[in-house]
Write a protein that holds these residues in place. Structure first.
Motif, PDB file in Angstrom:
ATOM      1  N   ARG A   4       3.846   1.489  -1.272  1.00  0.00           N
ATOM      2  CA  ARG A   4       4.366   1.561  -2.640  1.00  0.00           C
ATOM      3  C   ARG A   4       3.348   2.215  -3.566  1.00  0.00           C
ATOM      4  O   ARG A   4       3.683   3.108  -4.356  1.00  0.00           O
ATOM      5  CB  ARG A   4       4.698   0.159  -3.150  1.00  0.00           C
ATOM      6  CG  ARG A   4       5.994  -0.439  -2.614  1.00  0.00           C
ATOM      7  CD  ARG A   4       6.121  -1.893  -3.037  1.00  0.00           C
ATOM      8  NE  ARG A   4       7.377  -2.496  -2.615  1.00  0.00           N
ATOM      9  CZ  ARG A   4       7.606  -3.809  -2.602  1.00  0.00           C
ATOM     10  NH1 ARG A   4       6.649  -4.656  -2.996  1.00  0.00           N
ATOM     11  NH2 ARG A   4       8.777  -4.285  -2.217  1.00  0.00           N
ATOM     12  N   ALA A   5       2.094   1.768  -3.471  1.00  0.00           N
ATOM     13  CA  ALA A   5       1.044   2.296  -4.341  1.00  0.00           C
ATOM     14  C   ALA A   5       0.780   3.770  -4.066  1.00  0.00           C
ATOM     15  O   ALA A   5       0.604   4.571  -4.991  1.00  0.00           O
ATOM     16  CB  ALA A   5      -0.237   1.480  -4.164  1.00  0.00           C
ATOM     17  N   LYS A  38       0.820  -1.217   0.000  1.00  0.00           N
ATOM     18  CA  LYS A  38       0.000   0.000   0.000  1.00  0.00           C
ATOM     19  C   LYS A  38       0.852   1.265   0.000  1.00  0.00           C
ATOM     20  O   LYS A  38       0.505   2.249  -0.661  1.00  0.00           O
ATOM     21  CB  LYS A  38      -0.972  -0.017   1.184  1.00  0.00           C
ATOM     22  CG  LYS A  38      -2.082  -1.057   1.026  1.00  0.00           C
ATOM     23  CD  LYS A  38      -3.263  -0.768   1.932  1.00  0.00           C
ATOM     24  CE  LYS A  38      -4.448  -1.672   1.599  1.00  0.00           C
ATOM     25  NZ  LYS A  38      -5.649  -1.327   2.365  1.00  0.00           N
ATOM     26  N   GLU A  73      13.904   1.095  -0.198  1.00  0.00           N
ATOM     27  CA  GLU A  73      13.232   1.614  -1.390  1.00  0.00           C
ATOM     28  C   GLU A  73      12.966   3.119  -1.303  1.00  0.00           C
ATOM     29  O   GLU A  73      12.355   3.694  -2.204  1.00  0.00           O
ATOM     30  CB  GLU A  73      11.915   0.864  -1.613  1.00  0.00           C
ATOM     31  CG  GLU A  73      12.103  -0.613  -1.939  1.00  0.00           C
ATOM     32  CD  GLU A  73      10.789  -1.359  -2.063  1.00  0.00           C
ATOM     33  OE1 GLU A  73       9.770  -0.719  -2.425  1.00  0.00           O
ATOM     34  OE2 GLU A  73      10.758  -2.591  -1.811  1.00  0.00           O
ATOM     35  N   ASN A 121       2.873   5.938  -2.862  1.00  0.00           N
ATOM     36  CA  ASN A 121       4.017   6.706  -3.329  1.00  0.00           C
ATOM     37  C   ASN A 121       3.962   6.895  -4.844  1.00  0.00           C
ATOM     38  O   ASN A 121       4.218   7.992  -5.353  1.00  0.00           O
ATOM     39  CB  ASN A 121       5.311   6.000  -2.917  1.00  0.00           C
ATOM     40  CG  ASN A 121       6.545   6.820  -3.201  1.00  0.00           C
ATOM     41  OD1 ASN A 121       7.143   6.682  -4.268  1.00  0.00           O
ATOM     42  ND2 ASN A 121       6.928   7.659  -2.259  1.00  0.00           N
ATOM     43  N   GLU A 122       3.605   5.834  -5.565  1.00  0.00           N
ATOM     44  CA  GLU A 122       3.520   5.925  -7.021  1.00  0.00           C
ATOM     45  C   GLU A 122       2.420   6.891  -7.446  1.00  0.00           C
ATOM     46  O   GLU A 122       2.552   7.613  -8.441  1.00  0.00           O
ATOM     47  CB  GLU A 122       3.260   4.540  -7.616  1.00  0.00           C
ATOM     48  CG  GLU A 122       4.460   3.601  -7.537  1.00  0.00           C
ATOM     49  CD  GLU A 122       4.143   2.211  -8.056  1.00  0.00           C
ATOM     50  OE1 GLU A 122       3.047   2.030  -8.637  1.00  0.00           O
ATOM     51  OE2 GLU A 122       4.986   1.314  -7.891  1.00  0.00           O
ATOM     52  N   ALA A 123       1.336   6.917  -6.676  1.00  0.00           N
ATOM     53  CA  ALA A 123       0.218   7.801  -7.002  1.00  0.00           C
ATOM     54  C   ALA A 123       0.453   9.227  -6.516  1.00  0.00           C
ATOM     55  O   ALA A 123      -0.325  10.130  -6.843  1.00  0.00           O
ATOM     56  CB  ALA A 123      -1.069   7.250  -6.386  1.00  0.00           C
ATOM     57  N   GLY A 124       1.502   9.434  -5.735  1.00  0.00           N
ATOM     58  CA  GLY A 124       1.764  10.758  -5.182  1.00  0.00           C
ATOM     59  C   GLY A 124       0.724  11.206  -4.185  1.00  0.00           C
ATOM     60  O   GLY A 124       0.448  12.399  -4.039  1.00  0.00           O
ATOM     61  N   ASN A 125       0.141  10.230  -3.465  1.00  0.00           N
ATOM     62  CA  ASN A 125      -0.936  10.548  -2.516  1.00  0.00           C
ATOM     63  C   ASN A 125      -0.783   9.680  -1.269  1.00  0.00           C
ATOM     64  O   ASN A 125      -1.446   8.652  -1.121  1.00  0.00           O
ATOM     65  CB  ASN A 125      -2.305  10.317  -3.170  1.00  0.00           C
ATOM     66  CG  ASN A 125      -3.456  10.703  -2.248  1.00  0.00           C
ATOM     67  OD1 ASN A 125      -3.310  11.581  -1.412  1.00  0.00           O
ATOM     68  ND2 ASN A 125      -4.588  10.047  -2.402  1.00  0.00           N
ATOM     69  N   LEU A 128      10.958   4.601   0.761  1.00  0.00           N
ATOM     70  CA  LEU A 128       9.533   4.826   1.011  1.00  0.00           C
ATOM     71  C   LEU A 128       9.246   5.183   2.471  1.00  0.00           C
ATOM     72  O   LEU A 128       8.099   5.455   2.822  1.00  0.00           O
ATOM     73  CB  LEU A 128       8.731   3.588   0.610  1.00  0.00           C
ATOM     74  CG  LEU A 128       8.814   3.208  -0.865  1.00  0.00           C
ATOM     75  CD1 LEU A 128       8.064   1.903  -1.129  1.00  0.00           C
ATOM     76  CD2 LEU A 128       8.249   4.323  -1.740  1.00  0.00           C
TER      77      LEU A 128
END
Length: 366
Positions: free
Chosen positions: A73-74, A71, A99, A76-80, A101
């Protein structure tokens, strides 16, 4: 260790005084944990006294720690990034730190010293297994069993003996611990487990051993599931965290026994997700310093049988807040419970978790 009246007064004054940065801090915290008795112990020991001193703050709990790495990771990728402080096991903190994160923590600057002035880094010692990790507790994953349905087992390998101990058993839906127990019960020496598990043949051997009970296993993902499955008689034995079993046995009076053999020691602690806005991070760090001080970690042991991660907290561990029983004998680290323990290798799992997860899930799907 007792504080002098002057020191105690100074601590109380510091706790109750408004922070100089209060106007720069967010007034809501989203804390992520595991639910159940453990989360309740955190709420009572850390959150309630913090809110008493900061009545304008609102705390929201999320019970998604089992999925924390995926979660975060997700997010961070979404910037939210919507989480503020996340409770994770040690190996997951290593992965998140590696990573980028999770935020790196300066343990001596960001956290409270012990009452005698010992620095936080020295007080936590080698339990600081990652630059991003703030330890809270030492706990174990071990087995509970129904005392009225099966004979008392004396070895972890009872989980694989369906003739002597017939009935369903529950195991966590992940390779960690299950793979080690499988190899141990298939004859691999304790000090050779990770060498064997690091080979394709070793992985196949562990999964083959698990195959022998696969059709008798109920797989769990939340720590509260095994105690409930045991209480309902749906399984006769199952793995879970020692504090969950303590709650079922001592607080609820369930006909459940505890098997300490090959209990798997682990650490739980906080990580701060990377990329938080300044106001949210300021609030997180204010709470983190409070929630991981000597007294707060000792207070948690009054609600659940997990050992506090600070050396200075151990002498302050007393009786259960409601039952009035001494908590020290119920800790996984008590000598009577630690005759044969499995020392979980955080670094090995940090390096191999993704690969073993994929193989374990593929095996489950067969």
């Amino acid at each position: 260790m007792k504080l002098s009246k002057l020191s105690a007064l100074a601590m109380t004054t510091a706790l109750c005084a408004p922070s100089a940065f209060a106007e720069e801090m967010a007034n809501e915290l989203t804390l992520v944990s595991w639910g159940g008795a453990y989360q309740t112990s955190q709420h009572k020991a850390y959150v309630e006294p913090y809110l008493a001193a900061n009545p304008d703050v609102k705390v929201v709990w999320d019970e998604s720690s089992a999925e924390a790495v995926a979660k975060i990771r997700a997010m961070n990728e979404a910037g939210n990034v919507t989480w503020d402080l996340v409770d994770v096991v040690a190996s997951d903190s290593m992965r998140l730190c590696d990573e980028g994160l999770a935020e790196e923590i300066n343990h001596d600057e960001d956290l409270a010293a012990a009452p005698d002035g010992t620095s936080a880094s020295e007080d936590f010692g080698d339990l600081i297994v990652s630059d991003c990790f703030v330890p809270q507790i030492v706990y174990s994953t071990t087995f509970g069993y129904r005392t009225d349905l099966i004979d008392q087992p004396d070895s972890v390998c009872a989980i694989f003996d369906t003739e002597k101990y017939p009935g369903k058993r529950s195991l966590q839906k992940r390779p960690i611990d299950n793979m080690e127990w499988a190899l141990y019960c298939d004859g691999v020496a304790k000090d050779e487990i990770y060498d064997v598990l690091g080979t394709d043949e070793g992985v196949a051997q562990a999964l083959a051993k698990l195959d022998t009970i696969k059709d008798q296993v109920v797989w769990w993902t939340a720590g509260a599931e095994t105690p409930q499955l045991l209480a309902d008689g749906e399984v006769v034995m199952g793995s879970t965290f020692n504090g969950r079993l303590f709650s079922a046995i001592a607080e609820q009076g369930q006909p459940i026994g505890m098997l300490w053999d090959m209990q798997s020691f682990d650490l739980d602690g906080w990580v701060v997700p990377a990329g938080l806005p300044a106001d949210r991070k300021a609030r997180v760090m204010d709470f983190l310093k409070f929630a991981t001080d000597t007294q707060r970690l000792a207070d948690q042991a009054a609600y659940i049988s997990y050992g506090p991660a600070r050396a200075s907290s151990a002498p302050l561990v007393g009786k259960h807040a409601e039952l009035g029983i001494e908590m020290a004998p119920h800790m996984p680290t008590d000598p009577a419970n630690a005759g044969n323990v499995h020392v979980y290798d955080y670094e090995w799992w940090a390096d191999n978790r993704d690969d073993l997860d994929a193989k374990f899930q593929a095996w489950l799907a067969k």
